[in-house]
Motif scaffolding. Sequence first.
Motif, PDB file in Angstrom:
ATOM      1  N   GLU A   1       0.852  -1.327  -0.171  1.00 36.97           N
ATOM      2  CA  GLU A   1       0.001  -0.113   0.046  1.00 36.97           C
ATOM      3  C   GLU A   1       0.775   1.204   0.005  1.00 36.97           C
ATOM      4  OE1 GLU A   1      -3.174   0.256  -0.615  1.00 36.97           O
ATOM      5  OE2 GLU A   1      -3.151  -1.862  -0.708  1.00 36.97           O
ATOM      6  N   ILE A   2       2.071   1.158   0.701  1.00 37.46           N
ATOM      7  CA  ILE A   2       2.853   2.522   0.819  1.00 37.46           C
ATOM      8  C   ILE A   2       3.396   2.552  -0.759  1.00 37.46           C
ATOM      9  CG2 ILE A   2       5.216   3.164   1.670  1.00 37.46           C
ATOM     10  CD1 ILE A   2       4.341   2.056   4.209  1.00 37.46           C
ATOM     11  N   TRP A   3       3.856   1.430  -1.378  1.00 35.46           N
ATOM     12  CA  TRP A   3       4.429   1.709  -2.576  1.00 35.46           C
ATOM     13  C   TRP A   3       3.398   2.241  -3.619  1.00 35.46           C
ATOM     14  CZ3 TRP A   3       9.448   2.082  -3.122  1.00 35.46           C
ATOM     15  CH2 TRP A   3      10.427   1.338  -2.204  1.00 35.46           C
ATOM     16  N   ALA A   4       2.281   1.705  -3.551  1.00 33.61           N
ATOM     17  CA  ALA A   4       0.900   2.070  -4.352  1.00 33.61           C
ATOM     18  C   ALA A   4       0.850   3.657  -4.115  1.00 33.61           C
ATOM     19  CB  ALA A   4      -0.235   1.183  -3.991  1.00 33.61           C
ATOM     20  N   ALA A   5       0.796   4.040  -2.970  1.00 36.67           N
ATOM     21  CA  ALA A   5       0.477   5.630  -2.577  1.00 36.67           C
ATOM     22  C   ALA A   5       1.807   6.348  -3.560  1.00 36.67           C
ATOM     23  CB  ALA A   5       0.479   5.736  -1.268  1.00 36.67           C
ATOM     24  N   LEU A   6       3.073   5.687  -3.403  1.00 35.39           N
ATOM     25  CA  LEU A   6       4.103   6.521  -3.951  1.00 35.39           C
ATOM     26  C   LEU A   6       4.090   6.351  -5.605  1.00 35.39           C
ATOM     27  CD1 LEU A   6       6.711   7.957  -3.163  1.00 35.39           C
ATOM     28  CD2 LEU A   6       7.819   5.943  -3.298  1.00 35.39           C
ATOM     29  N   LEU A   7       3.719   5.354  -5.917  1.00 33.93           N
ATOM     30  CA  LEU A   7       3.457   5.212  -7.549  1.00 33.93           C
ATOM     31  C   LEU A   7       2.405   6.202  -8.013  1.00 33.93           C
ATOM     32  CD1 LEU A   7       4.037   3.464 -10.080  1.00 33.93           C
ATOM     33  CD2 LEU A   7       2.127   1.964  -9.204  1.00 33.93           C
ATOM     34  N   SER A   8       1.345   6.222  -7.316  1.00 31.34           N
ATOM     35  CA  SER A   8       0.328   7.203  -7.555  1.00 31.34           C
ATOM     36  C   SER A   8       0.928   8.776  -7.726  1.00 31.34           C
ATOM     37  CB  SER A   8      -0.774   7.392  -6.639  1.00 31.34           C
ATOM     38  OG  SER A   8      -1.672   8.145  -6.726  1.00 31.34           O
ATOM     39  N   ALA A   9       1.764   9.012  -6.769  1.00 36.22           N
ATOM     40  CA  ALA A   9       2.529  10.440  -6.656  1.00 36.22           C
ATOM     41  C   ALA A   9       3.302  10.722  -7.883  1.00 36.22           C
ATOM     42  CB  ALA A   9       3.038  10.632  -5.302  1.00 36.22           C
ATOM     43  N   CYS A  10       3.976   9.600  -8.334  1.00 42.46           N
ATOM     44  CA  CYS A  10       4.844   9.432  -9.531  1.00 42.46           C
ATOM     45  C   CYS A  10       4.090  10.116 -10.902  1.00 42.46           C
ATOM     46  CB  CYS A  10       5.471   8.362  -9.648  1.00 42.46           C
ATOM     47  SG  CYS A  10       6.730   7.891  -8.206  1.00 42.46           S
ATOM     48  N   ARG A  11       2.877   9.540 -10.695  1.00 42.42           N
ATOM     49  CA  ARG A  11       2.018  10.024 -12.072  1.00 42.42           C
ATOM     50  C   ARG A  11       1.774  11.484 -12.131  1.00 42.42           C
ATOM     51  NH1 ARG A  11      -3.104  11.204 -13.107  1.00 42.42           N
ATOM     52  NH2 ARG A  11      -3.583  11.257 -10.838  1.00 42.42           N
ATOM     53  N   LEU A  12       1.539  12.170 -11.211  1.00 40.11           N
ATOM     54  CA  LEU A  12       1.621  13.604 -11.407  1.00 40.11           C
ATOM     55  C   LEU A  12       2.874  14.079 -11.395  1.00 40.11           C
ATOM     56  CD1 LEU A  12      -0.911  14.092  -8.484  1.00 40.11           C
ATOM     57  CD2 LEU A  12      -1.282  14.471 -10.926  1.00 40.11           C
ATOM     58  N   HIS A  13       3.922  13.674 -10.974  1.00 40.28           N
ATOM     59  CA  HIS A  13       5.137  14.310 -11.100  1.00 40.28           C
ATOM     60  C   HIS A  13       5.930  13.915 -12.365  1.00 40.28           C
ATOM     61  CE1 HIS A  13       5.671  16.411  -7.360  1.00 40.28           C
ATOM     62  NE2 HIS A  13       4.595  15.496  -6.588  1.00 40.28           N
ATOM     63  N   ARG A  14       5.313  12.627 -12.965  1.00 38.68           N
ATOM     64  CA  ARG A  14       5.871  12.260 -14.381  1.00 38.68           C
ATOM     65  C   ARG A  14       7.534  11.708 -13.915  1.00 38.68           C
ATOM     66  NH1 ARG A  14       3.455  15.049 -19.554  1.00 38.68           N
ATOM     67  NH2 ARG A  14       1.436  15.242 -18.844  1.00 38.68           N
ATOM     68  N   ASN A  15       7.590  11.120 -12.631  1.00 43.42           N
ATOM     69  CA  ASN A  15       8.803  10.545 -12.273  1.00 43.42           C
ATOM     70  C   ASN A  15       8.784   9.132 -12.569  1.00 43.42           C
ATOM     71  OD1 ASN A  15      11.082   9.502 -10.866  1.00 43.42           O
ATOM     72  ND2 ASN A  15      11.060  11.014  -9.387  1.00 43.42           N
ATOM     73  N   VAL A  16       9.483   8.841 -13.816  1.00 43.69           N
ATOM     74  CA  VAL A  16       9.422   7.258 -14.203  1.00 43.69           C
ATOM     75  C   VAL A  16      10.378   6.530 -13.481  1.00 43.69           C
ATOM     76  CG1 VAL A  16       9.809   5.940 -16.359  1.00 43.69           C
ATOM     77  CG2 VAL A  16       8.604   8.031 -16.637  1.00 43.69           C
ATOM     78  N   GLU A  17      11.354   7.048 -13.190  1.00 48.42           N
ATOM     79  CA  GLU A  17      12.440   6.273 -12.430  1.00 48.42           C
ATOM     80  C   GLU A  17      11.740   5.697 -11.133  1.00 48.42           C
ATOM     81  OE1 GLU A  17      16.985   6.537 -10.760  1.00 48.42           O
ATOM     82  OE2 GLU A  17      16.051   8.087 -11.816  1.00 48.42           O
ATOM     83  N   LEU A  18      11.053   6.382 -10.529  1.00 52.14           N
ATOM     84  CA  LEU A  18      10.508   6.301  -9.077  1.00 52.14           C
ATOM     85  C   LEU A  18       9.462   5.512  -9.119  1.00 52.14           C
ATOM     86  CD1 LEU A  18      10.978   6.278  -6.087  1.00 52.14           C
ATOM     87  CD2 LEU A  18      10.026   8.686  -6.041  1.00 52.14           C
ATOM     88  N   ALA A  19       8.947   5.522 -10.320  1.00 53.18           N
ATOM     89  CA  ALA A  19       7.444   4.720 -10.607  1.00 53.18           C
ATOM     90  C   ALA A  19       7.940   3.248 -10.926  1.00 53.18           C
ATOM     91  CB  ALA A  19       6.779   5.614 -11.884  1.00 53.18           C
TER      92      ALA A  19
END
Length: 683
Positions: A481-499
């Motif tokens: 769940e923590i990784w999923a929340a971070l993945l969601s945030a990466c969508r807005l920041h378009r941070n492919v590497e962290l996604a």
Amino acid sequence: MIGTAALKPFIFHNLIIFKRSLNTTAISSPTPPLRVPLNSLQCGAILQSLTNKKSSAEGRKLHGYMLTCGNLQDNAYLNSKLAAFYAGCGRMVEAQVIFDGVVLKNSFLWNFMIRGYASDGTNAYKALALYRKMVTLGFKADNFTFPFVLKACGDLGLTEMGKKIHGRVEVCGWESDIYVNNSLIAMYVKFGNMGDARKVFDKMPERDLTSWNTMISGYVRNNNAMDALMIFYRMGKAGSKADGTTLLALLSVCADLAAIKQGKEIHCYAVRNNYFTSNEFLMNSLIDMYSNCNSTAGARLLFEELKIKDTVSWNSIISGYQLSGDAFESLRLFCQMFVERTAAPDEITIVAVLGACEKITALQFGKSVHSYFAKIGFFLNSFLGTALIDMYAKCGELSCSHHVFCEMTQKNMVAWSALIAAYGIHGRGKEAISIFNKMTANGIVPDEGILTSVLSACSHSGLLNETYELIKHMEVEPPAEIWAALLSACRLHRNVELAEISAQNIFRTNPTRVSSYICLSNIYAAKKQWTDVEKVRATMRRHGLKKPAGYSLIELDSQVHMFFVGDRSHQQTKDIYAKLKDISWRLKEEGHKPDTSSVLYDVDEEQKEKMLWDHSERLAIAFALLNTPPGTKIRITKNLRVCADCHTVTKLISKLMDREIIMRDNHRFHHFIDGICSCGDFW
């Protein structure tokens, strides 16, 4: 020596004589005028009968009679019988007094005393103390002694002593006794040592139903469900017949594992062996098993067959529909429960119903349930309080969640976690962290669930780098769940590497999480990495995963309306689309330019724009605008993440129409007021 069967008529005859004597005798009289005096042998036989029946009241009368008549004076036989009687009835104070007065104690008396203390539940230490004293005085423990000594060790968790007693069992030659072996298995089960329990079980020259049941329930108790099923299959091959206890334990296993195939086999076994004639517990367990296996149809058939539906039955079927995702049917059944009046709801019912309310944002229904249990006097404990916090939060009423939390007199870690999560999904990360600090100040040590809630709150609030740094320094493995929340945030920041890092950690533990595949695909699409988009889609196809159809729910006048993408089934469809067309023109006049990046189809821009206006949340908003007076809050639940253009459009509608719109997608809440969203555009 007279056998037990031969003694039965003799005991029964003397019991009748004793009762007749009582009818003609004043027990308290120093010289009772007895018509039929009882000798020691008769008194002993009657005591044995009363011990077997645990007839405490009659035994005490006989004790009084023997004291009056002087039968007990210097009579080791009767005193031993009397001590055994009191021990057998659980009256250990009286038993100990008599036991201490017996000079010539035999193994029979020692065993009864040990059994009495071991069975008492609170005096296991005294049972072990008596055992030590018995052995010290030279008495040999036998197959009647060891089972209760082993029980005491198991109850007290004395692992080392239990193993020593096991050694004495083997030295004394009782390792083949079925009763002793069953006690050894039960002791090791209590220790959580299924390895040694299995060793004893496998060495047994013969096994009875207790042997099989103890092993099966032991595996269930120690969360080893597959071995419990294996023992059941082995039991069948050995020709042993299971009973209701066996089946109840196995159905619990199947429910936990969602093992529908094995559950059906046990169901068939129960039918073949006629276990359903009067076993309501078995029927309820079957309903629960089918419900947990997402087979609500099977559960419903059994439920309708029940002649008498008790609270457990209703709870199983209501919870079953709620867990399977059919919240509407769960609420309908709750209403039916009141109509049929065969049982009253309890806390479990209420929690299941509140869970159904939160899934479809049925706020008014949830408030009614809250009022109901408050009216009938249910105590707002941590169990009910946490369910209410969740329901109100997921129905968009964060202030109500906080109010419930403040009213709770008992706030455990689960309640704190629920409140932190509530603030998190509403984008109130700083408040969530403040609550976390208050919790730790109250002396509550956070667990993994609390940390997950805090980290999720951070990611929901746009604190991207802070979240990742916290994850890297966690001492425990971060849950998906923590990784999923971070993945969601990466969508807005378009941070492919962290996604990609987040997605890899999610799929390592949960390779079939559809929402995470979709999120990663959207991140690649936003960066126009079409090759990577196709790789994600290929992986989904390989796992047999599909993106679910999008829908939105809205409650109006206690009725929940559902809209799918491009839905034209609603009776107000014509008016809804006319309203959307009007809104579209007004937004264009305000300068809105559609963001078609989320439409991943190879069609022209005009068609993409049209497809956006078919999205389910826009249909729900138009429906609400048509059917509610100005100024009314609009509450919508969407099963998928809201797309970027719908998010922008909803902000504009909130300003244009002067409406507060509360939207819950599959990740968080959005409060749209006057053209601004509470998420700060982080979702």
